[in-house]
Design a protein around this motif. Structure first.
Motif, PDB file in Angstrom:
ATOM      1  N   ILE A 171       9.571 -13.847   0.990  1.00  0.00           N
ATOM      2  CA  ILE A 171       8.788 -13.149   2.021  1.00  0.00           C
ATOM      3  C   ILE A 171       7.692 -12.317   1.363  1.00  0.00           C
ATOM      4  N   ILE A 172       8.049 -11.575   0.330  1.00  0.00           N
ATOM      5  CA  ILE A 172       7.069 -10.736  -0.369  1.00  0.00           C
ATOM      6  C   ILE A 172       6.008 -11.594  -1.043  1.00  0.00           C
ATOM      7  N   ALA A 173       6.427 -12.707  -1.646  1.00  0.00           N
ATOM      8  CA  ALA A 173       5.477 -13.601  -2.318  1.00  0.00           C
ATOM      9  C   ALA A 173       4.478 -14.198  -1.342  1.00  0.00           C
ATOM     10  N   GLY A 174       4.914 -14.457  -0.115  1.00  0.00           N
ATOM     11  CA  GLY A 174       4.043 -15.090   0.863  1.00  0.00           C
ATOM     12  C   GLY A 174       3.166 -14.128   1.642  1.00  0.00           C
ATOM     13  N   ALA A 175       3.372 -12.818   1.450  1.00  0.00           N
ATOM     14  CA  ALA A 175       2.674 -11.820   2.252  1.00  0.00           C
ATOM     15  C   ALA A 175       1.187 -11.745   1.907  1.00  0.00           C
ATOM     16  N   LYS A 176       0.399 -11.381   2.919  1.00  0.00           N
ATOM     17  CA  LYS A 176      -1.018 -11.067   2.686  1.00  0.00           C
ATOM     18  C   LYS A 176      -1.126  -9.802   1.852  1.00  0.00           C
TER      19      LYS A 176
ATOM     20  N   GLN B 118      -2.982  10.812   1.536  1.00  0.00           N
ATOM     21  CA  GLN B 118      -3.228  10.111   2.788  1.00  0.00           C
ATOM     22  C   GLN B 118      -4.627   9.486   2.906  1.00  0.00           C
ATOM     23  N   PRO B 119      -5.716  10.198   2.596  1.00  0.00           N
ATOM     24  CA  PRO B 119      -7.031   9.560   2.742  1.00  0.00           C
ATOM     25  C   PRO B 119      -7.177   8.300   1.889  1.00  0.00           C
ATOM     26  N   GLN B 120      -6.666   8.357   0.659  1.00  0.00           N
ATOM     27  CA  GLN B 120      -6.752   7.186  -0.218  1.00  0.00           C
ATOM     28  C   GLN B 120      -5.866   6.054   0.300  1.00  0.00           C
ATOM     29  N   PHE B 121      -4.709   6.393   0.846  1.00  0.00           N
ATOM     30  CA  PHE B 121      -3.819   5.410   1.465  1.00  0.00           C
ATOM     31  C   PHE B 121      -4.539   4.662   2.577  1.00  0.00           C
ATOM     32  N   GLU B 122      -5.173   5.384   3.456  1.00  0.00           N
ATOM     33  CA  GLU B 122      -5.857   4.765   4.594  1.00  0.00           C
ATOM     34  C   GLU B 122      -7.070   3.953   4.146  1.00  0.00           C
ATOM     35  N   LEU B 123      -7.791   4.454   3.147  1.00  0.00           N
ATOM     36  CA  LEU B 123      -8.945   3.713   2.632  1.00  0.00           C
ATOM     37  C   LEU B 123      -8.518   2.391   1.996  1.00  0.00           C
ATOM     38  N   LEU B 124      -7.442   2.420   1.204  1.00  0.00           N
ATOM     39  CA  LEU B 124      -6.953   1.198   0.569  1.00  0.00           C
ATOM     40  C   LEU B 124      -6.534   0.164   1.611  1.00  0.00           C
ATOM     41  N   ILE B 125      -5.859   0.596   2.662  1.00  0.00           N
ATOM     42  CA  ILE B 125      -5.444  -0.333   3.718  1.00  0.00           C
ATOM     43  C   ILE B 125      -6.659  -1.053   4.284  1.00  0.00           C
ATOM     44  N   LYS B 126      -7.681  -0.299   4.646  1.00  0.00           N
ATOM     45  CA  LYS B 126      -8.878  -0.887   5.239  1.00  0.00           C
ATOM     46  C   LYS B 126      -9.556  -1.859   4.274  1.00  0.00           C
ATOM     47  N   LYS B 127      -9.711  -1.438   3.033  1.00  0.00           N
ATOM     48  CA  LYS B 127     -10.399  -2.277   2.041  1.00  0.00           C
ATOM     49  C   LYS B 127      -9.635  -3.557   1.772  1.00  0.00           C
ATOM     50  N   LEU B 128      -8.335  -3.441   1.549  1.00  0.00           N
ATOM     51  CA  LEU B 128      -7.568  -4.614   1.145  1.00  0.00           C
ATOM     52  C   LEU B 128      -7.382  -5.601   2.280  1.00  0.00           C
ATOM     53  N   ILE B 129      -7.160  -5.105   3.487  1.00  0.00           N
ATOM     54  CA  ILE B 129      -7.011  -6.014   4.628  1.00  0.00           C
ATOM     55  C   ILE B 129      -8.312  -6.784   4.861  1.00  0.00           C
ATOM     56  N   ALA B 130      -9.452  -6.129   4.635  1.00  0.00           N
ATOM     57  CA  ALA B 130     -10.740  -6.799   4.792  1.00  0.00           C
ATOM     58  C   ALA B 130     -11.003  -7.827   3.693  1.00  0.00           C
ATOM     59  N   GLN B 131     -10.501  -7.540   2.497  1.00  0.00           N
ATOM     60  CA  GLN B 131     -10.800  -8.399   1.342  1.00  0.00           C
ATOM     61  C   GLN B 131      -9.852  -9.578   1.216  1.00  0.00           C
ATOM     62  N   LEU B 132      -8.592  -9.383   1.563  1.00  0.00           N
ATOM     63  CA  LEU B 132      -7.576 -10.415   1.279  1.00  0.00           C
ATOM     64  C   LEU B 132      -7.577 -11.530   2.313  1.00  0.00           C
TER      65      LEU B 132
END
Length: 296
Positions: A233-238, A282-296
């Motif tokens: 499951i982890i290997a297949g995750a976005k 928290q701010p870095q957490f939220e920024l990483l989520i946005k960046k990575l979801i957009a990139q991956l």
């Protein structure tokens, strides 16, 4: 270097005249009592290891096992029921491994090419006792768990490369997989920001899921019968998001795109290699989520 123990007067004098030298002397006392390790003189076709857990520690020990075994096969004997001092909540309290955890781990390790046998330790002859790292003078709240083993056993391994290989669960290709144990929770991090996403899956204990479900109502739970299923499951995750826990250790070993919640009291896990990120605020957490979801 020959180490000379000081008598009471000599220690008192050193303490009062040179504090740094006194601290070094106290450290040397500890080092002087470290256990010796019998290293193999020549490579063997089959190398036997013992480990008493925790599960994450076993995953982080695998690179050292590969380095020590070189091209040989590996037998791993898991010592159940051993008490290990822990801070914070742990699923097995102060026990490293039990029969169930060994049974769940075995399919994952058995799939790895270099592992020949994974069983319960019953006084089999061993070449290396991996538990010995707990007796060495590391500050176990800091550093990098895999590198503690390197330091003990005088080896190295490229931690930027995967050291576990599993088939991907393709149904997870658009999912954000989350794991958060009740141990090592940063008080600065709020996971409720994830509830805006609809593709969230949790791996871990049912009790952990219930806590996260209260924060993220649309979170789904992936039940697994063993840790090979979890790893797939982890290997297949976005994207994988987790704290310093066993599922994160798997994500790190697989090099899945991953975000680590680093716990400020015990930062002893470090992402290495591509697509590994960590957050403490928290701010870095939220920024990483946005960046990575957009990139991956």
């Amino acid at each position: 270097m020959l180490f000379k123990k000081l008598n009471s007067l000599e220690k008192l004098y050193l303490k009062n005249t040179n504090k740094e030298a006194y601290q070094n002397y106290k450290y040397q006392l500890k080092v002087n009592d470290l256990p010796s390790i019998n290293f193999l003189d020549t490579p063997k076709a089959l190398v036997d290891f013992k480990h008493s857990g925790h599960l994450g520690d076993i995953i982080y020990a695998i690179p050292a096992m590969y380095a020590l075994a070189e091209n040989g096969k590996i037998n791993l004997h898991l010592n159940i029921g051993q008490r290990i001092k822990v801070d914070g909540n742990h699923p097995l309290k102060d026990i490293g491994l039990n029969e169930k955890s060994v049974a769940m781990l075995e399919p994952l390790l058995a799939l790895q090419n270099q592992f020949q046998q994974i069983d319960i330790f019953k006084n089999q002859a061993i070449d290396y006792d991996l538990d010995i790292f707990r007796q060495f003078t590391f500050d176990h709240t800091k550093g990098h768990i895999s590198r503690w083993y390197f330091n003990c056993f005088a080896v190295s391994y490229d931690l930027s490369k995967p050291w576990l290989v599993v088939p991907k669960n393709t149904s997870m290709s658009d999912k954000i997989v989350i794991a958060r144990s009740t141990r090592y929770n940063s008080p600065m991090i709020d996971y409720s920001v994830l509830k805006k996403y609809n593709n969230l899956v949790f791996v871990g204990l049912s009790e952990e899921f219930k806590l996260m479900k209260a924060i993220i109502p649309n979170l789904e739970y992936a039940r697994v019968s063993n840790f090979l299923e979890m790893a797939s499951i982890i290997a297949g995750a976005k994207l994988f998001i987790g704290n310093q826990s066993f599922p994160y250790a798997i994500a790190e070993a697989l090099k899945t795109p991953r975000m680590l919640e680093s716990y400020y009291k015990c930062p002893n896990v470090i992402p290495e290699g591509a697509n590994g990120f960590e957050f403490s605020f928290q701010p870095q957490f939220e920024l990483l989520i946005k960046k990575l979801i957009a990139q991956l």
